[in-house]
Design an enzyme around this catalytic site. Structure first.
Site, PDB file in Angstrom:
ATOM      1  N   SER A 199     -16.124  17.749  79.307  1.00 14.31           N
ATOM      2  CA  SER A 199     -16.228  18.871  78.389  1.00 14.31           C
ATOM      3  C   SER A 199     -14.859  19.469  78.104  1.00 14.31           C
ATOM      4  O   SER A 199     -13.936  19.331  78.896  1.00 14.31           O
ATOM      5  CB  SER A 199     -17.116  19.956  78.997  1.00 14.31           C
ATOM      6  OG  SER A 199     -17.169  21.056  78.138  1.00 14.31           O
ATOM      7  N   LYS A 233     -24.112  17.588  81.525  1.00 18.11           N
ATOM      8  CA  LYS A 233     -23.247  17.838  80.358  1.00 18.11           C
ATOM      9  C   LYS A 233     -24.105  18.205  79.146  1.00 18.11           C
ATOM     10  O   LYS A 233     -23.757  19.101  78.361  1.00 18.11           O
ATOM     11  CB  LYS A 233     -22.392  16.604  80.065  1.00 18.11           C
ATOM     12  CG  LYS A 233     -21.613  16.648  78.745  1.00 18.11           C
ATOM     13  CD  LYS A 233     -20.600  17.773  78.721  1.00 18.11           C
ATOM     14  CE  LYS A 233     -19.589  17.735  77.586  1.00 18.11           C
ATOM     15  NZ  LYS A 233     -19.984  17.413  76.260  1.00 18.11           N
ATOM     16  N   HIS A 245     -25.224  21.712  79.552  1.00 16.87           N
ATOM     17  CA  HIS A 245     -24.064  22.563  79.267  1.00 16.87           C
ATOM     18  C   HIS A 245     -23.978  22.827  77.765  1.00 16.87           C
ATOM     19  O   HIS A 245     -23.808  23.963  77.318  1.00 16.87           O
ATOM     20  CB  HIS A 245     -22.774  21.892  79.762  1.00 16.87           C
ATOM     21  CG  HIS A 245     -21.528  22.476  79.168  1.00 16.87           C
ATOM     22  ND1 HIS A 245     -21.097  22.160  77.890  1.00 16.87           N
ATOM     23  CD2 HIS A 245     -20.638  23.386  79.640  1.00 16.87           C
ATOM     24  CE1 HIS A 245     -19.999  22.852  77.620  1.00 16.87           C
ATOM     25  NE2 HIS A 245     -19.696  23.590  78.669  1.00 16.87           N
ATOM     26  N   ASN A 246     -24.088  21.780  76.976  1.00 16.17           N
ATOM     27  CA  ASN A 246     -23.981  21.949  75.520  1.00 16.17           C
ATOM     28  C   ASN A 246     -25.138  22.778  74.969  1.00 16.17           C
ATOM     29  O   ASN A 246     -24.949  23.583  74.059  1.00 16.17           O
ATOM     30  CB  ASN A 246     -23.932  20.585  74.823  1.00 16.17           C
ATOM     31  CG  ASN A 246     -22.603  19.891  75.014  1.00 16.17           C
ATOM     32  OD1 ASN A 246     -21.918  20.118  76.002  1.00 16.17           O
ATOM     33  ND2 ASN A 246     -22.234  19.043  74.081  1.00 16.17           N
ATOM     34  N   GLU A 251     -24.389  26.274  75.620  1.00 18.60           N
ATOM     35  CA  GLU A 251     -23.336  26.655  74.664  1.00 18.60           C
ATOM     36  C   GLU A 251     -23.954  27.062  73.311  1.00 18.60           C
ATOM     37  O   GLU A 251     -23.553  28.076  72.720  1.00 18.60           O
ATOM     38  CB  GLU A 251     -22.393  25.457  74.520  1.00 18.60           C
ATOM     39  CG  GLU A 251     -21.316  25.567  73.487  1.00 18.60           C
ATOM     40  CD  GLU A 251     -20.553  24.229  73.364  1.00 18.60           C
ATOM     41  OE1 GLU A 251     -20.173  23.640  74.404  1.00 18.60           O
ATOM     42  OE2 GLU A 251     -20.355  23.768  72.227  1.00 18.60           O
TER      43      GLU A 251
END
Ligand code: NBP
Length: 479
Positions: A128, A182, A185-186, A189
């Site tokens: 990231s 990951k 995580h996005n 976000e």
């Protein structure tokens, strides 16, 4: 063989990662790209890196010390499969292939299994932080075997971002665990960005403040509990003036948000796992809604609220928005960690949730002080079923209660869309509810489909004979 690590794929991400690797003590980096020109350009532009260029997969393999370790940074999908095929042809059992691209975790699970059958290790690593992160220190989320972590760990630790003295990398779990984390995580976000956008919209519509003045509000927030990279760059964007028109840049940017798909993956996966990530879903849908100009055009004259938003005390209103944002943010992160927990259970990964919060403190888009509170919560109670029930968050949610409800009510009453604020509050109230109308849904399901139900007062499963005399019978458990 002179290199201890290699990079395949030298577009912007791969070349920056290769430069980052080369800048660390002890690393010698072999580089390879399908088309020769990128390799030549990189090596020529950065003599200080002392790269070991290779122009075929055979040469690349020969330049690497054993166990050979290579990070693939190519376009996710078919390109990744092509490079894996080529590398498994020239590597040997015990060697390590790392995919640092944005792969879907189910692809990583499939690839890991296929590569493992050859005796070679395969590690899917979420990286990231974009171009800048790749060069100066990303947050890295590697999956794969414990065996590969022995070799890979020190290399990745050397290039990762550092937060409060700790490298932003941890061995997340086996096979696809890294790419799964990951992905979430996005998704988080997306939710965080949508919440910030809703906060901006409310302040813009509810006060007379200009974007530059709202930038000051965000800059101020960035000194408190909301301190984060996203709040910081929000102030920067709002302060920017368009050179061509002299208007605030945010007023000349077309209001249609793009997406590359990882938010949608997060929601699709959550649907499959049965995890209510409503904040992330609303954020993905809000971008979709924004990107349908034809639908928005025909809807513009639909009736709206009777009264426009009128704020008497701008400072008090802004403080309410801040608290509502913080509360909604806690919900979004709680939902995201819930998805990681559910993913770990479904795919048999052992994931240290507190460690995940820690490696997100630097090198990635959602980096923030706030993540320390999450790692504290999991350190105290590793099997915490709902993150937002940790004492620190309960305290924050208690402080935000009134403001959060006022803002959601105000948004609805004045016709301002606040999907992420409202859905976060609805989720929170759903979790809190003593009784949910799910009981009625079970009744309906039993009525039309004999799906049966359970009772609050005795065990076993029941069915009401709706089309007969409506007496209740004991049923096979089929719900
Ligand atoms: P791209 O995603 O634009 O991919 C270009 C690279 O892929 C070039 O090196 C190209 O080689 C190579 N490639 C392709 Br396309 N097909 C190939 C094949 N069949 N065999 C070998 N090589 C092939 O590069 P990028 O923007 O640097 O991104 C790399 C990865 O990092 C992607 O998975 C992307 O999703 C991810 N990414 C992450 C972030 C982040 O913030 N984490 C940001 C940007 C990208 P060529 O030069 O010969 O065409």
């Amino acid at each position: 063989a002179s290199a201890n690590i290699g990079v395949v794929g030298l577009a912007v991400m791969g070349s920056n990662l290769a430069r980052n690797l080369a800048s660390r003590e002890g690393n010698t980096v072999a580089v390879f790209n399908r088309s020769r020109s990128k390799t030549d350009e990189l090596v020529a532009a950065h003599p200080e890196a002392e790269f070991v260029p290779a122009f075929s997969y055979e040469e690349f393999a020969a330049s690497l010390q054993k166990p050979r370790t290579a990070i693939i940074m190519v376009k996710a999908g078919a390109g990744t499969d092509a490079v894996i095929d080529a590398l498994t042809g020239v590597f040997e059992p015990g060697d390590i292939i790392v995919d640092g691209g944005n792969a879907l975790f189910t692809d990583t699970i499939r690839r890991e299994k296929a590569v493992r059958a050859t005796g070679i290790n395969f590690v899917g690593a979420g990286i990231s932080g974009g171009e800048e992160g790749a060069l100066t220190g990303p947050s890295i989320m590697p999956g794969g075997s414990d065996e590969s972590w022995v070799t890979l760990g020190p290399i990745l630790r050397s290039i990762a971002a550092v937060a409060e003295g700790e490298p932003c990398v941890t061995h997340v779990g086996h096979d696809g665990a890294g790419h799964f984390v990951k992905m979430v995580h996005n998704g988080i976000e997306y939710a965080d960005m949508q919440l910030i956008a809703e906060a901006y919209d409310l302040i813009r519509r509810g006060t007379s403040k200009t974007p530059a003045e709202i930038a000051d509000v965000f800059a101020e927030w960035n000194r408190g509990e909301l301190e984060s990279y996203l709040i910081e760059i929000t102030a920067e964007v709002l302060r920017q003036t368009d050179a061509a028109t002299g208007l605030p840049l945010v007023d000349v940017i077309l209001d249609q948000a793009g997406a590359k798909g990882t938010g949608a993956w997060t929601v699709q996966t959550a649907l499959n796992l049965g995890v209510p990530v409503s904040g992330i879903a609303e954020a993905v849908f809000a971008r979709s809604l924004s990107s349908h100009p034809e639908q928005r055009a025909v809807s513009r004259d639909l009736p709206g609220a009777e009264e426009d938003l009128e704020v008497e005390d701008a400072d008090a209103f802004i403080e309410d928005v801040r608290l509502a944002l913080y509360a909604s943010k806690i919900v979004a992160y709680s939902q995201g960690f819930d998805e990681i927990r559910a993913g770990a259970a479904a795919y048999d990964w052992t994931i240290d949730l507190g460690a995940i919060a820690k490696i997100w403190r630097g090198g990635c888009i959602i980096r923030a002080q706030f993540l320390n509170r999450i790692s504290d919560a999991y350190q105290t109670t590793p099997d915490l079923p709902v993150l937002l029930t940790a004492p620190y968050f309960v305290d924050a949610l208690t402080r935000a209660q009134g403001a959060w409800r006022r803002i959601v009510a105000t948004a609805a009453a004045s016709g301002i869309p606040a999907p992420a604020f409202s859905s976060s509050l609805a989720y929170y109230d759903g979790l809190r509810a003593e009784r949910l109308p799910a009981a009625l849904i079970q009744g309906q399901r039993d009525f039309f489909g004999a799906h049966t139900y359970q009772r609050t007062d005795k065990p076993r499963t029941f069915h009401t004979q709706w089309s007969g005399d409506r007496t209740e019978v004991e049923a096979e458990d089929t719900h």
